[in-house]
Structures are given as structure tokens and as C-alpha cells.
Design a protein around this motif. Structure first.
Motif, PDB file in Angstrom:
ATOM      1  N   ALA A 173      -8.249   0.251  -1.749  1.00 62.61           N
ATOM      2  CA  ALA A 173      -8.174   0.200  -3.207  1.00 62.61           C
ATOM      3  C   ALA A 173      -9.383   0.839  -3.876  1.00 62.61           C
ATOM      4  CB  ALA A 173      -8.021  -1.244  -3.668  1.00 62.61           C
ATOM      5  N   GLU A 222       0.850   0.060  -4.580  1.00 58.37           N
ATOM      6  CA  GLU A 222       0.514  -1.181  -5.290  1.00 58.37           C
ATOM      7  C   GLU A 222      -0.718  -1.806  -4.640  1.00 58.37           C
ATOM      8  OE1 GLU A 222       3.981  -3.687  -5.494  1.00 58.37           O
ATOM      9  OE2 GLU A 222       5.295  -1.996  -5.921  1.00 58.37           O
ATOM     10  N   HIS A 223      -1.878  -1.222  -4.914  1.00 55.99           N
ATOM     11  CA  HIS A 223      -3.110  -1.639  -4.250  1.00 55.99           C
ATOM     12  C   HIS A 223      -3.524  -3.060  -4.631  1.00 55.99           C
ATOM     13  CE1 HIS A 223      -3.508   2.417  -2.811  1.00 55.99           C
ATOM     14  NE2 HIS A 223      -3.562   2.903  -4.039  1.00 55.99           N
ATOM     15  N   ASP A 224      -3.369  -3.403  -5.894  1.00 55.44           N
ATOM     16  CA  ASP A 224      -3.757  -4.748  -6.336  1.00 55.44           C
ATOM     17  C   ASP A 224      -2.934  -5.824  -5.633  1.00 55.44           C
ATOM     18  OD1 ASP A 224      -5.631  -3.674  -8.011  1.00 55.44           O
ATOM     19  OD2 ASP A 224      -4.370  -3.751  -9.805  1.00 55.44           O
ATOM     20  N   ALA A 225      -1.635  -5.558  -5.463  1.00 53.70           N
ATOM     21  CA  ALA A 225      -0.774  -6.521  -4.784  1.00 53.70           C
ATOM     22  C   ALA A 225      -1.156  -6.658  -3.322  1.00 53.70           C
ATOM     23  CB  ALA A 225       0.692  -6.091  -4.906  1.00 53.70           C
ATOM     24  N   VAL A 282      -4.164  -6.167  -2.030  1.00 58.37           N
ATOM     25  CA  VAL A 282      -5.414  -6.931  -1.974  1.00 58.37           C
ATOM     26  C   VAL A 282      -5.138  -8.416  -2.189  1.00 58.37           C
ATOM     27  CG1 VAL A 282      -7.635  -7.318  -3.100  1.00 58.37           C
ATOM     28  CG2 VAL A 282      -6.839  -4.989  -2.698  1.00 58.37           C
ATOM     29  N   ALA A 283      -4.238  -8.739  -3.134  1.00 63.09           N
ATOM     30  CA  ALA A 283      -3.941 -10.138  -3.443  1.00 63.09           C
ATOM     31  C   ALA A 283      -3.374 -10.862  -2.224  1.00 63.09           C
ATOM     32  CB  ALA A 283      -2.964 -10.210  -4.612  1.00 63.09           C
ATOM     33  N   GLU A 299       0.823  -1.203   0.000  1.00 62.93           N
ATOM     34  CA  GLU A 299       0.000   0.000   0.000  1.00 62.93           C
ATOM     35  C   GLU A 299       0.861   1.259   0.000  1.00 62.93           C
ATOM     36  OE1 GLU A 299      -3.087   0.582  -0.343  1.00 62.93           O
ATOM     37  OE2 GLU A 299      -4.054  -1.363  -0.071  1.00 62.93           O
ATOM     38  N   ASN A 311     -12.582  -0.377  -3.677  1.00 59.38           N
ATOM     39  CA  ASN A 311     -13.649  -1.349  -3.962  1.00 59.38           C
ATOM     40  C   ASN A 311     -14.610  -1.414  -2.779  1.00 59.38           C
ATOM     41  OD1 ASN A 311     -12.320  -1.948  -6.375  1.00 59.38           O
ATOM     42  ND2 ASN A 311     -11.107  -3.554  -5.419  1.00 59.38           N
ATOM     43  N   LEU A 328      -9.496  -3.746   0.415  1.00 62.66           N
ATOM     44  CA  LEU A 328     -10.433  -3.373  -0.647  1.00 62.66           C
ATOM     45  C   LEU A 328     -10.885  -1.927  -0.496  1.00 62.66           C
ATOM     46  CD1 LEU A 328     -12.564  -6.633  -0.782  1.00 62.66           C
ATOM     47  CD2 LEU A 328     -11.104  -5.766  -2.622  1.00 62.66           C
TER      48      LEU A 328
END
Length: 217
Positions: A58, A26-29, A31-32, A22, A60, A55
Motif C-alpha cells: 500500500a 483495494e489496498h486499504d481493504a 491492510v484491514a 490487492e 506505507n 503495508l
């Protein structure tokens, strides 16, 4: 000394790793990482809540709300989770309300006249004097206002392109167009001033209420 919980340690380690992602944007990373830990411990509320937090960070919000709702339903009594869920529900409701106000018919006028402020004939007339149609938009008549504004644009275009010549200045057609434009302006001004009281609305949008009955900040 309190015994160590390896599951909690693993969840916290995943949180720290996600926090690093964060901080890098790198929000997707992030969350993953937390999705992985939530899938590994699907019944553990902290793992699921960590996923919801990622989420939210990010953007969502709908997915995060669904996860928090599941935690609240399956693990009652988690006050902080209920508070977080309530805040998120309110945030989404207020965002949806704002979007519906801006997208609805006449709601563009809320930018010129905030909810709860009384519309006045004088303001509508002044705006209509500045540009035909502005007074109608102020009154909440978006379609009517835009139509009048478009007609004014056409009239002025004709006036400047066909209403004068280099040799004789303003032509007869130009004088006729000038009178039409003047009459049009007066008509729009009168229409805006007389329709303002009928379009007045002093009601404020109703704010959504929290979905839980527990206090939260």
C-alpha cells in the motif's frame, strides 16, 4: 503426517483474502484484513509480517519498517524477516537521500550535472550563453541563477514592449536596452565560466549500509 496448525491456517486464509483485495487494487481493504489477524495474534510473527507486507504494497513503508523491526527484535533468528527489514531500510534511506538532494540549496543543479561528474567552465559558459542564469544553476548556485534568469526576463520584456515603435522601428531606448542586455549576457557568461571550478564537486553521495550484518540480495 504433520499435524495441522489452526493458527497458521487462519493466517494463511487471511493472506489469501488480502491477496484478492490487492489484485483488485483495494489496498486499504487488504491492510484491514491483515491488521485484524495481527491484532488477533499479536505475538505471532507471521501475522505481523503479513501486515507489514500489506503495508508495503500500500506504500506505507515507514509503518511497515517499524513492524518488521519489532519482529526482528522479539523473534531473533528469522533470516528472511531480517533480510526484508534491511531491504526496506535501504530503500527508505535512498529515497530520503534523493529527496534531500532535490530540496537542498543548489541541488537542482544535480539534474543538469549528476553527482560525481566534474563541472567545466566551458559547459557553464555555454549554458549561460543559452540563457543567463543556466550556467550558475549548473554550477550549483541555484538562487543566483534564478535571480539572473528573472532579470533577463524583465530586460527582454522591456525591450519588446518599450524598445520599438511601429513607425520608426527600434527606438533610442531600445538601443540602450539592447546594449544593456548584451553587457548583461557577457557578464553572466563570464561569471558562470569563472565560478565553475570553485563549484566543482566530485564526491558521490554515501550509500547507506545495511542495518544488519547478515547477507541479503
Amino acid at each position: 503426517m504433520q499435524p495441522l496448525d489452526p493458527v497458521l491456517d487462519e493466517i494463511e486464509a487471511a493472506r489469501r483474502k488480502a491477496h484478492v483485495f490487492e489484485s483488485r487494487g483495494e489496498h486499504d481493504a487488504a491492510v484491514a484484513v491483515l491488521v485484524e489477524i495481527a491484532e488477533k495474534y499479536p505475538e505471532h510473527p507471521l501475522a505481523r509480517e503479513a501486515q507489514a507486507d500489506a503495508l508495503i504494497a500500500a506504500g506505507n513503508l515507514e509503518e511497515a519498517k517499524a513492524i518488521l523491526a519489532e519482529i526482528v527484535a522479539s523473534h531473533p533468528g528469522r533470516i528472511e524477516t531480517e533480510r526484508k527489514h534491511a531491504k526496506l531500510v535501504l530503500k527508505l534511506e535512498e529515497r530520503n537521500l534523493s529527496a534531500s538532494l532535490l530540496l537542498g540549496e543548489g541541488d537542482f543543479s544535480t539534474l543538469m550535472n549528476p553527482a560525481g561528474a566534474k563541472r567545466t567552465a566551458g559547459t557553464a559558459a555555454l549554458l549561460s550563453f543559452l540563457a543567463p542564469g543556466f550556467g550558475q544553476i549548473y554550477n550549483g548556485q541555484l538562487s543566483r541563477g534564478l535571480t539572473l534568469l528573472a532579470i533577463a526576463g524583465v530586460l527582454w520584456t522591456l525591450f519588446f514592449t518599450l524598445g520599438s515603435s511601429e513607425s520608426s522601428g527600434l527606438t533610442t531606448f531600445g538601443w540602450i536596452l539592447g546594449l544593456i542586455i548584451l553587457t548583461f549576457y557577457i557578464g553572466c557568461l563570464f561569471d558562470a565560466a569563472t565560478s565553475a571550478p570553485r563549484a566543482t564537486s566530485t564526491e558521490r553521495p554515501e550509500r547507506p549500509t545495511p542495518p544488519v550484518d547478515k547477507p541479503f540480495e
